[in-house]
Scaffold this motif. Structure first.
Motif, short mmCIF file in Angstrom:
data_model
loop_
_atom_site.label_atom_id
_atom_site.label_comp_id
_atom_site.label_asym_id
_atom_site.label_seq_id
_atom_site.Cartn_x
_atom_site.Cartn_y
_atom_site.Cartn_z
N GLN A 24 50.81 113.05 104.80
CA GLN A 24 49.66 113.53 105.57
C GLN A 24 50.17 114.65 106.47
O GLN A 24 51.08 114.42 107.29
N ASN A 52 46.84 123.22 114.31
CA ASN A 52 46.53 123.57 112.93
C ASN A 52 45.29 124.44 112.84
O ASN A 52 44.44 124.44 113.74
N ARG A 82 46.27 124.02 106.90
CA ARG A 82 45.89 122.90 106.02
C ARG A 82 45.86 123.35 104.55
O ARG A 82 46.27 122.61 103.67
N ARG A 126 48.09 121.82 101.43
CA ARG A 126 47.49 121.38 100.15
C ARG A 126 48.11 122.12 98.97
O ARG A 126 48.43 121.51 97.95
#
Length: 189
Positions: A63, A144, A149, A153
């Motif tokens: 995560q 962030n 993000r 990913r």
């Protein structure tokens, strides 16, 4: 003076464009119920051109926590209890923590020499450490963004590969960094 200016330019040029500078996050003064805050900081400019990304791997799946560049610090609010964190550079390294609710904890993202680029370790910093306040002052807050993000990913295959490669050796080692419940400090009310 020229050296200081050059160093400042180098450090600011090496900051991640995926993160955003912010004032002190609220969670640093008051974590929400049943959570703790971990402040990840990178006061060293060594390896400044390389970004260190941090993940919470407690559930098994990484995560994304954030990218901690040289001279930056990031607040991560996590559920109280046992957690496992991973920092990624050329390799991956890990740290276990046992967070008490409404406590603030600190860890240093420490660069070290790698074969091709910098490697990083997570070092627990007790709230009583004499170096803590100067390390915190040496860093500015970031958070962030959608770009950070998206970066996490799009790089998840590589991140999972590093976890799979380095976690077994770390698990079999004896000198594992651990952030204990009694090394934090009570949040300000």
């Amino acid at each position: 003076m020229l050296f200081a200016l050059s160093t400042l330019m180098l450090v600011s040029a090496c900051a991640s464009s995926h993160m955003r500078d912010v004032p002190e996050p609220v969670t640093v003064s008051k974590p929400t119920d049943n959570t703790a805050t971990l402040v990840l900081m990178r006061p060293s400019i060594f390896g400044g051109a390389i970004q260190s990304s941090v993940f919470d791997i407690t559930s098994g799946d990484p995560q994304f926590v954030g990218i901690v560049s040289a001279g930056k610090k990031l607040a991560y609010e996590a559920p109280a209890g046992k957690r496992r964190l991973m920092v990624v550079g050329e390799s991956a390294d890990f740290m276990d923590a046992d967070f008490a609710a409404e406590q603030i904890y600190f860890a240093r993202v420490a660069p070290r020499l790698g074969l091709w680029k910098a490697r990083f370790s997570l070092e627990p910093v007790p709230a009583s450490s004499p170096d803590l306040e100067s390390d915190l002052r040496a860093c500015t807050w970031v958070e962030n963004t959608p770009a950070s993000r998206d970066w996490a990913r799009s790089n998840m295959v590589n991140i999972n590969a590093k976890k799979a490669e380095y976690l077994p050796d770390w698990n079999s080692g004896s000198d594992k960094p651990f952030l204990a419940q009694d090394t934090g400090r009570k949040a300000r009310q």
